[in-house]
Motif scaffolding. Sequence first.
Motif, mmCIF file in Angstrom:
data_model
loop_
_atom_site.group_PDB
_atom_site.id
_atom_site.type_symbol
_atom_site.label_atom_id
_atom_site.label_comp_id
_atom_site.label_asym_id
_atom_site.label_seq_id
_atom_site.Cartn_x
_atom_site.Cartn_y
_atom_site.Cartn_z
ATOM 1 N N SER A 273 0.851 -1.187 0.000
ATOM 2 C CA SER A 273 0.000 0.000 0.000
ATOM 3 C C SER A 273 0.888 1.239 0.000
ATOM 4 N N PRO A 274 0.323 2.434 -0.210
ATOM 5 C CA PRO A 274 1.126 3.656 -0.183
ATOM 6 C C PRO A 274 1.813 3.906 1.160
ATOM 7 N N GLU A 275 1.351 3.239 2.224
ATOM 8 C CA GLU A 275 1.963 3.430 3.539
ATOM 9 C C GLU A 275 3.208 2.564 3.740
ATOM 10 N N ASP A 276 3.436 1.624 2.820
ATOM 11 C CA ASP A 276 4.565 0.707 2.964
ATOM 12 C C ASP A 276 5.863 1.328 2.448
ATOM 13 N N THR A 277 6.963 0.894 3.032
ATOM 14 C CA THR A 277 8.295 1.351 2.656
ATOM 15 C C THR A 277 9.154 0.153 2.295
ATOM 16 N N GLY A 278 9.854 0.235 1.171
ATOM 17 C CA GLY A 278 10.690 -0.876 0.725
ATOM 18 C C GLY A 278 12.139 -0.462 0.597
ATOM 19 N N LEU A 279 13.017 -1.442 0.711
ATOM 20 C CA LEU A 279 14.447 -1.218 0.539
ATOM 21 C C LEU A 279 14.957 -2.171 -0.529
ATOM 22 N N SER A 280 15.492 -1.629 -1.603
ATOM 23 C CA SER A 280 16.040 -2.440 -2.686
ATOM 24 C C SER A 280 17.508 -2.711 -2.393
ATOM 25 N N ILE A 281 17.872 -3.989 -2.266
ATOM 26 C CA ILE A 281 19.249 -4.313 -1.901
ATOM 27 C C ILE A 281 19.965 -5.154 -2.955
ATOM 28 N N LEU A 282 19.221 -5.866 -3.797
ATOM 29 C CA LEU A 282 19.854 -6.690 -4.818
ATOM 30 C C LEU A 282 20.131 -5.864 -6.072
ATOM 31 N N PRO A 283 21.008 -6.326 -6.949
ATOM 32 C CA PRO A 283 21.239 -5.599 -8.205
ATOM 33 C C PRO A 283 19.941 -5.423 -8.980
ATOM 34 N N ILE A 284 19.699 -4.219 -9.479
ATOM 35 C CA ILE A 284 18.440 -3.962 -10.174
ATOM 36 C C ILE A 284 18.432 -4.546 -11.581
ATOM 37 N N THR A 285 19.529 -5.164 -11.990
ATOM 38 C CA THR A 285 19.522 -5.894 -13.255
ATOM 39 C C THR A 285 18.880 -7.262 -13.100
ATOM 40 N N HIS A 286 18.574 -7.675 -11.856
ATOM 41 C CA HIS A 286 17.866 -8.940 -11.617
ATOM 42 C C HIS A 286 16.377 -8.713 -11.829
ATOM 43 N N THR A 287 15.739 -9.578 -12.603
ATOM 44 C CA THR A 287 14.320 -9.397 -12.884
ATOM 45 C C THR A 287 13.467 -9.475 -11.625
ATOM 46 N N CYS A 288 13.806 -10.391 -10.715
ATOM 47 C CA CYS A 288 13.019 -10.541 -9.493
ATOM 48 C C CYS A 288 13.068 -9.266 -8.663
ATOM 49 N N GLU A 289 14.247 -8.691 -8.521
ATOM 50 C CA GLU A 289 14.404 -7.460 -7.750
ATOM 51 C C GLU A 289 13.647 -6.306 -8.397
ATOM 52 N N LEU A 290 13.825 -6.150 -9.694
ATOM 53 C CA LEU A 290 13.206 -5.019 -10.385
ATOM 54 C C LEU A 290 11.693 -5.145 -10.423
ATOM 55 N N MET A 291 11.187 -6.329 -10.824
ATOM 56 C CA MET A 291 9.757 -6.482 -11.032
ATOM 57 C C MET A 291 8.982 -6.557 -9.727
ATOM 58 N N THR A 292 9.532 -7.279 -8.734
ATOM 59 C CA THR A 292 8.788 -7.488 -7.493
ATOM 60 C C THR A 292 8.968 -6.341 -6.516
ATOM 61 N N ASN A 293 10.197 -5.967 -6.264
ATOM 62 C CA ASN A 293 10.469 -4.988 -5.215
ATOM 63 C C ASN A 293 10.336 -3.553 -5.705
ATOM 64 N N ILE A 294 11.025 -3.222 -6.791
ATOM 65 C CA ILE A 294 11.073 -1.829 -7.244
ATOM 66 C C ILE A 294 9.776 -1.415 -7.932
ATOM 67 N N ILE A 295 9.411 -2.125 -9.013
ATOM 68 C CA ILE A 295 8.179 -1.758 -9.710
ATOM 69 C C ILE A 295 6.974 -1.981 -8.801
ATOM 70 N N GLY A 296 7.040 -3.014 -7.946
ATOM 71 C CA GLY A 296 5.950 -3.244 -7.003
ATOM 72 C C GLY A 296 5.745 -2.060 -6.077
ATOM 73 N N ALA A 297 6.844 -1.536 -5.524
ATOM 74 C CA ALA A 297 6.747 -0.391 -4.620
ATOM 75 C C ALA A 297 6.211 0.841 -5.333
ATOM 76 N N LEU A 298 6.697 1.087 -6.545
ATOM 77 C CA LEU A 298 6.234 2.259 -7.307
ATOM 78 C C LEU A 298 4.788 2.082 -7.747
ATOM 79 N N HIS A 299 4.419 0.857 -8.101
ATOM 80 C CA HIS A 299 3.054 0.575 -8.557
ATOM 81 C C HIS A 299 2.029 0.843 -7.461
ATOM 82 N N CYS A 300 2.378 0.506 -6.212
ATOM 83 C CA CYS A 300 1.427 0.668 -5.113
ATOM 84 C C CYS A 300 1.489 2.071 -4.517
#
Length: 231
Positions: free
Chosen positions: A144-171
Amino acid sequence: MEQQYGIGRHIALLGPNGASWLTAYFSVLSSGCVAVPLHLGSTEEDLDYYCDKADVDILLFDETCRSQAEMIHKHNPEIYIYEIHALLEQIRDLDREFFPELLPDFPAALYFTSGTTALSRCVILTHRNMASHTNAAMTVLPLSPEDTGLSILPITHTCELMTNIIGALHCGGTLYINNSLRHLKKNLQQMMHLCFSGENHKWLILKGFVLNRLMHALFHRHCIQKRPERV
């Protein structure tokens, strides 16, 4: 990006985790071009292999990777190289925006596997693939917009980019990008001191850290299969 390079170009990105890399990546996708993330720490031979296999036209690089970018251009003179921050300055100076129609099944990005069990292979992700992954991830992890995420893996990894980064921006949540695993403890302490108070917020950070590592482990466990033995 569309005005500068044209739709459908294959554009590689080489640089450390950071907002500039992400801005360039999304600029490539939204302009109708195809992004080709390159892994930091790759050998000269691997970088040449990636660029050749992905038919790279243009390489966007961070200043810290200039020597590698110039090496790629030397070995592949047809590849045009451009520093990421210089490109972003150009984008800011444009007097209008460009949003071409993106076809769902048109390639959005080309990713290379780690190559730990076999020769690194190029995987095509369409815009539909990326949207489906994001929707599925948000079903499992309803952020949700109230959640905070920390990206720690290389963003060239699909799992990191799609789940953590785009997920955080999407919500609509807040995303922090860790610049190096070496600085993870220091960055966590700084985030807690500047941005958070109370045990609940600390738990959110630690929970995000654990989920991040868990998702990465599950991804590799289920997606990297042993090669069949030859008969």
